[in-house]
Design an enzyme around this catalytic site. Structure first.
Site, mmCIF file in Angstrom:
data_model
loop_
_atom_site.group_PDB
_atom_site.id
_atom_site.type_symbol
_atom_site.label_atom_id
_atom_site.label_comp_id
_atom_site.label_asym_id
_atom_site.label_seq_id
_atom_site.Cartn_x
_atom_site.Cartn_y
_atom_site.Cartn_z
ATOM 1 N N GLY A 110 0.802 -1.227 0.000
ATOM 2 C CA GLY A 110 0.000 0.000 0.000
ATOM 3 C C GLY A 110 0.830 1.270 0.000
ATOM 4 O O GLY A 110 0.287 2.362 -0.169
ATOM 5 N N SER A 111 2.131 1.156 0.159
ATOM 6 C CA SER A 111 2.981 2.354 0.265
ATOM 7 C C SER A 111 3.491 2.760 -1.122
ATOM 8 O O SER A 111 4.147 1.983 -1.815
ATOM 9 C CB SER A 111 4.153 2.037 1.206
ATOM 10 O OG SER A 111 5.303 2.763 0.841
#
Ligand SMILES: N[C@@H](CCC(=O)N[C@@H](CS)C(=O)NCC(=O)O)C(=O)O
Length: 215
Positions: A10-11
């Protein structure tokens, strides 16, 4: 010994490294690091990166490095097969570096701030105006240029597409920027692994935004 990447899908900065590794052709041993469980604050992790950020790369000889753009230039310098992603010619390389620093210091901090909009935060109109100017600069860099630093894609396109795609997915209107719109459509099809690495994560981001901030 493998090359370890401490990351979370998700980063956005982690996805810069995943995408660059795909283009460079280097295999990474992915080590999922859950920030909510504070896995980046353990004594072991702090030994690797006292700044406790992901992405963090640990090369096969134990050398550790963090900051997504420092990681991708390192990987290219060490493992790149040719110099098309990061030219050796000093002037060509300087242009790629300029775009990378532009993303690190202007575009992505502005985008991170604007992202607050989608979390229901009230934003400072002056800062939003400044983001508009930054997008206009990027549009100007792309005038008459297929990619952000010339006629083929480089590490700078990989870094910048992560910033632009995150903001576009969150609903930021790219239509006033005709060169960015043209480049964005093309780069998504050009970058190896884009679909697997970025499109899926962005769909999850979109769903998160649709659901709204946690109550
Ligand atoms: N400029 C850094 C940003 C890294 C960053 O802020 N990563 C976040 C996750 S997206 C993080 O590790 N946050 C935890 C912390 O700072 O303690 C890069 O490009 O690598």
């Amino acid at each position: 010994m493998p090359i370890d990447l401490y990351y979370q899908p998700g980063s956005a900065p982690c996805r810069i490294v995943l995408l660059a590794a795909k283009s460079i052709g280097v295999e990474l041993n992915l080590k999922r690091t859950d920030l909510r469980n504070k896995e980046h604050l353990t004594p072991e992790f702090l030994k690797l990166n006292p700044q406790h950020t992901i992405p963090t790369l640990v090369d096969s000889d134990g050398f550790s490095i963090w900051e997504s753009r420092a990681i991708i230039t390192y990987l290219q310098n060490k493992y790149g097969k040719d110099d098309s992603l990061y030219p050796k010619d000093p002037k060509k390389r300087a242009v790629v570096d300029q775009r990378l620093y532009f993303d690190a210091t202007s575009l992505s901090p502005g985008a991170r701030y604007a992202f607050g909009m989608f979390r229901g935060e009230t934003l400072d109109p002056e800062k939003m105006e400044s983001l508009k100017k930054t997008f206009t600069f990027l549009d100007t860099f792309l005038e008459g240029s297929e990619y952000v630093a010339g006629d083929h894609y480089t590490l700078a396109d990989i870094s910048i597409v992560l910033t632009v795609s995150t903001l576009a997915t969150a609903g930021y209107d790219l239509s006033p920027y005709k060169n960015i719109t043209r480049w964005y459509a093309k780069i998504q099809k050009t970058l190896p692994g884009y679909e697997d690495i970025n499109t899926k994560a962005l769909a999850e981001l979109k769903e998160m935004i649709r659901k709204g901030p946690p109550k």
